[in-house]
Write an enzyme that holds these catalytic residues in place. Structure first.
Site, PDB file in Angstrom:
ATOM      1  N   ASP A 274       0.672  -1.071  -0.130  1.00 42.18           N
ATOM      2  CA  ASP A 274      -0.175   0.012   0.181  1.00 42.18           C
ATOM      3  C   ASP A 274       0.979   1.169   0.083  1.00 42.18           C
ATOM      4  O   ASP A 274       2.019   1.193   0.099  1.00 42.18           O
ATOM      5  CB  ASP A 274      -0.813  -0.094   1.225  1.00 42.18           C
ATOM      6  CG  ASP A 274      -2.201   0.920   0.859  1.00 42.18           C
ATOM      7  OD1 ASP A 274      -2.058   1.675   0.053  1.00 42.18           O
ATOM      8  OD2 ASP A 274      -3.212   0.875   1.568  1.00 42.18           O
TER       9      ASP A 274
HETATM   10  C1  BGC Z   1      -4.826   3.386  -0.004  1.00 39.27           C
HETATM   11  C2  BGC Z   1      -5.120   2.174  -0.922  1.00 39.27           C
HETATM   12  C3  BGC Z   1      -5.151   2.939  -2.363  1.00 39.27           C
HETATM   13  C4  BGC Z   1      -3.635   3.423  -2.372  1.00 39.27           C
HETATM   14  C5  BGC Z   1      -3.451   4.165  -3.803  1.00 39.27           C
HETATM   15  C6  BGC Z   1      -3.886   4.083  -0.110  1.00 39.27           C
HETATM   16  O1  BGC Z   1      -3.864   5.346   0.848  1.00 39.27           O
HETATM   17  O2  BGC Z   1      -5.021   2.553   1.290  1.00 39.27           O
HETATM   18  O3  BGC Z   1      -6.267   1.661  -0.804  1.00 39.27           O
HETATM   19  O4  BGC Z   1      -5.341   1.956  -3.393  1.00 39.27           O
HETATM   20  O5  BGC Z   1      -3.726   4.610  -1.527  1.00 39.27           O
HETATM   21  O6  BGC Z   1      -4.320   5.184  -4.173  1.00 39.27           O
END
Ligand code: BGC
Length: 753
Positions: A274
């Site tokens: 993530d």
């Molecule tokens: C979130 C993810 C997301 C990623 C990219 C993160 O802060 O937890 O769910 O896919 O950002 O935008």
């Protein structure tokens, strides 16, 4: 654009299919020869480049960086001009390996569909598949190739704002919808990357980014199944979660990312972290510096670093120092390259920069959005049949700041959704009331956040002279989604006071709720004539709500989670374990609260419509079954109302005596059926006996012989009425060691594999 032109564009886009969907043969081929040939030509730096994912925006390292082959994938490029420019730079790199373009496409791109939790309330996975397909078509049209979706996290805690992104509390529903979404995305031209692996939905206190403590058996029975389903449906990647799982951050959890994912599930896609989660291993107290964080995440099984930039900075040195083997780097690069070949990136034409998302929303996409939204609405309460609105009702007072909000209809995580593409609830109601010759007055009472009561008196004054009051309340969209945990997940600001004032007029109050979670409504819930849960219904949400209020559409949504009376009941879920001291009214030493009922406000699977339905007693087709057989339960569903409607037949099973305590009931099958007034249909609900088991602590999966109980109905209140016997069980050993042992291995950071 004129409407003629719009229709023309839509036709063209439909004819060319917007983008070539992935063929299933390519999706499962492993492209060994092509991957190995390419790998053999790559330098270590180029290999590590493929494991690096960077974002558009202020932190974008620039086109030269791409030209040097230092990134394998990018995120947040959401217009075709930027996409084409970046892909051109990648093609100009020494080996010309194309970039993979990712984006969070959860419930729409430009056209926005209902939020995933709402989509799940349809209990109609075909609709969720359809919405995902159309969302993917639009994103793929401008060059996006990969979505960070579906969110497969099960959650039992509505304080957690991200509950809106998933399918609620039930693992079976979670599986069905995760698979439907992956298939839909693929059909529309996007590869799926489910998230967040694993346990993120169970963060303590519902606090986003906090830790998760989940017993290993619960993890295997409840949390992991939707991920497995998403993988089996053809996902290309998996995103690791932010949280620490039982003391070990998911991003450095080798048991999860390698033992389970590779050892047991044989997943051959890649794992992406993530956002900056590898760097966050420092915050978790797991690594002392960036190099250690990179090494831990990489050796645990994270193939690609999303915006941590730590693989880029440290992996080459780790290899040179002998702490990470080159063969291990090759394995991760292989996974990424294989995905690129499978997606056809080496042969596909690049994004066409002349395209624009302004051709959306097309009339077809709007129609799909409307079709889906209609089935997401859940009629929670309807006293004295106050809904649908009809004669002799002649005047309606509309109240609530959300009634004029275009922005809030779209909900969080709405990609490129434009507020101005939506038509407000007020405007839709105006049109409909004019057609029905009903008088409509609108006095907001307060703005969506409802911080002051200054406008209450005016709203009450107007309401007094109407036949019915429709109050559009709930959470403004910023209160839902990522980083939107709420300790008081109720009506925000002074909305409840406003509601009380409206109720005090004595007129029937119909509440339309826009929200990303069940809201604590308090004592006022009992005084409301009707409650319609609309979630965030998307681009056509205003129309779907209006049609439903007037009965042009009969609501058929069901709750994919349990609706608590009060925050103190959380976590509350229907598939709880029985107690040695089951709840008994007035008996202190039983499973009870002293100050609140244990019953939810509305149970899992609940939802009313304008028709009524009856269920016959369920009949088990063959009452003695082996582990390899399929249970079949037949039940007749009859529309006993006076209008056509849809009902969701839900099959619950209980294993009353087992070697571990088993839930009081578990949903094992459901089917949505449309019936004309008076019509009856006999459904055959089937469940492979293999699905009636559970995990032991060591990961062994068992279906134990013995008597099972079944119940069928229109909600989780379904009485357990029939039974059958499993004569021979199943026992499936795990392929990997238990958590503790595996975790121990990952906690030796300085060793190589
Ligand atoms: C979130 C993810 C997301 C990623 C990219 C993160 O802060 O937890 O769910 O896919 O950002 O935008």
């Amino acid at each position: 654009m004129t409407s003629m032109l719009r229709v023309f564009c839509a036709l063209i886009l439909c004819t060319i299919g917007l983008t070539a969907p992935l063929s299933s043969t390519a999706a499962s081929k492993d492209f060994t020869r092509q991957v190995e040939e390419l790998l053999a030509r790559m330098t270590l730096e180029e290999k590590i480049g493929q494991l690096n994912l960077v974002s558009h925006g202020p932190k974008f390292p620039g086109m030269d960086f791409i030209r040097q082959g230092r990134a394998g994938a990018v995120i947040n490029f959401n217009n075709p001009q930027d996409i084409a420019a970046a892909q051109k730079a990648a093609r100009e790199s020494r080996l010309g390996i194309p970039l993979l373009f990712s984006l969070d496409v959860l419930h729409g791109f430009r056209t926005v569909y209902p939020v995933p939790l709402g989509e799940t309330a349809t209990f109609n996975p075909a609709l969720s598949r359809l919405a995902s397909e159309w969302a993917a078509r639009e994103a793929a049209y401008i060059g996006v190739q990969w979505t960070f979706a579906p969110m497969a996290d099960i959650s039992r805690d509505p304080r957690w704002g991200r509950i809106v992104e998933g399918s609620g509390e039930d693992p079976y529903v979670g599986r069905v919808f995760a698979a439907a979404r992956v298939e839909g995305f693929r059909a529309g031209g996007l590869a799926a990357g489910p998230k967040h692996f694993a346990g993120y939905g169970m963060v303590v206190g519902g606090r986003d980014y906090d830790a998760t403590d989940v017993p290993i058996t619960t993890l295997r029975d409840i949390v992991l199944p939707p991920f497995r389903a998403a993988i089996d449906a053809g996902s290309i990647s998996l995103m690791s979660a932010f949280n620490a799982l039982n003391g070990l951050p998911a991003t450095a959890n080798r048991w999860l990312l390698t033992d389970i994912l590779r050892g047991e599930w044989k997943f051959d896609g890649f794992v992406v972290s993530d956002w900056a989660a590898i760097e966050e291993l420092l915050g978790h107290g797991l690594a002392a510096d960036g190099a250690e964080a990179a090494r831990q995440a990489f050796l645990a099984g994270v193939d690609m670093d999303l915006m941590g930039r730590l693989y880029e900075q440290h992996l080459a040195d780790e290899v040179k120092a002998g702490r990470v083997r080159l063969a291990r780097i090759d394995e991760s690069v292989r996974r990424v390259l294989r995905a690129k070949f499978r997606l056809g990136l080496f042969d596909r034409p690049d994004a066409d920069p002349s395209r624009s998302d302004a051709v959306f929303p097309t009339p077809e996409a709007r129609q799909v959005s409307l079709t889906v939204a209609r089935e997401t609405l859940v009629l929670l309460q309807n006293r004295d049949g106050v809904l649908p609105l009809r004669a002799p009702m002649r005047s309606i007072a509309l109240v609530g700041g959300m009634a004029t909000s275009q922005w809030d209809l779209l909900g969080p995580h709405a990609a490129r959704g434009h507020a101005e593409d939506t038509v407000t609830i007020l405007d839709n109601l105006k049109r409909r009331t004019t057609a029905a010759n009903v008088e409509l007055s609108y006095t907001p009472g307060c703005d969506p956040g409802c911080d002051t009561a200054d406008g209450f008196a005016a709203a009450v004054e107007t309401a007094r002279s109407a036949d019915a009051i429709v109050a559009v309340l709930g959470e403004p969209r910023d209160l839902s989604g990522e980083a939107a945990s709420r300790a008081y997940p109720g009506l925000p600001g002074r909305q409840r006071e406003l509601l009380e004032a409206l109720v005090a007029t004595g007129k029937p109050v119909i509440v339309v709720l826009l929200a990303g979670r069940p809201l604590e409504l308090g004592p006022v819930a009992d005084k409301l004539a009707a409650i319609l849960m609309a979630w965030y219904p998307g681009t056509e949400g205003g129309a779907a709500i209006t049609e439903t209020l007037f009965g042009d559409v009969n609501p058929s949504g069901k709750l994919p989670l349990t609706w608590p009376r009060t925050v103190g009941q959380i976590p509350i879920y229907y598939n709880y374990l029985p107690s040695g001291r089951p709840t008994e009214a007035g008996q202190r030493f039983t499973r009870n609260y002293l100050d609140e009922s244990l019953e939810p406000l509305f149970p899992f699977g609940w939802g009313l419509g304008y028709a009524t339905f009856s269920f016959s007693d369920p009949v088990v087709a063959a009452p003695r079954l082996k582990g390899t057989d399929t249970l079949e339960v037949r039940v007749e569903v009859r529309n006993t109302g006076d209008c056509a409607g849809k009902e969701v037949a839900q099959l619950y099973v209980r294993d009353p005596v087992a070697s571990r305590s088993r839930p009081v009931r578990e949903l094992k099958a459901f089917e949505k059926v449309a019936l004309a007034p008076g019509e009856a249909r006999t459904l055959a609900l089937r469940v492979p006996v293999r699905e009636l088991g559970f995990h032991l602590e060591d990961g062994t999966y068992v279906v134990e012989p013995g008597r099972f109980e079944v119940g069928v109905g229109g909600s989780s209140l379904a009485d357990l009425k029939a039974s059958f016997e499993v004569t021979e069980g199943l026992r499936i050993p795990p392929h990997a060691g238990p958590n503790a042992r595996a975790n121990e291995r990952t906690r030796q950071p300085r060793s190589t594999r």
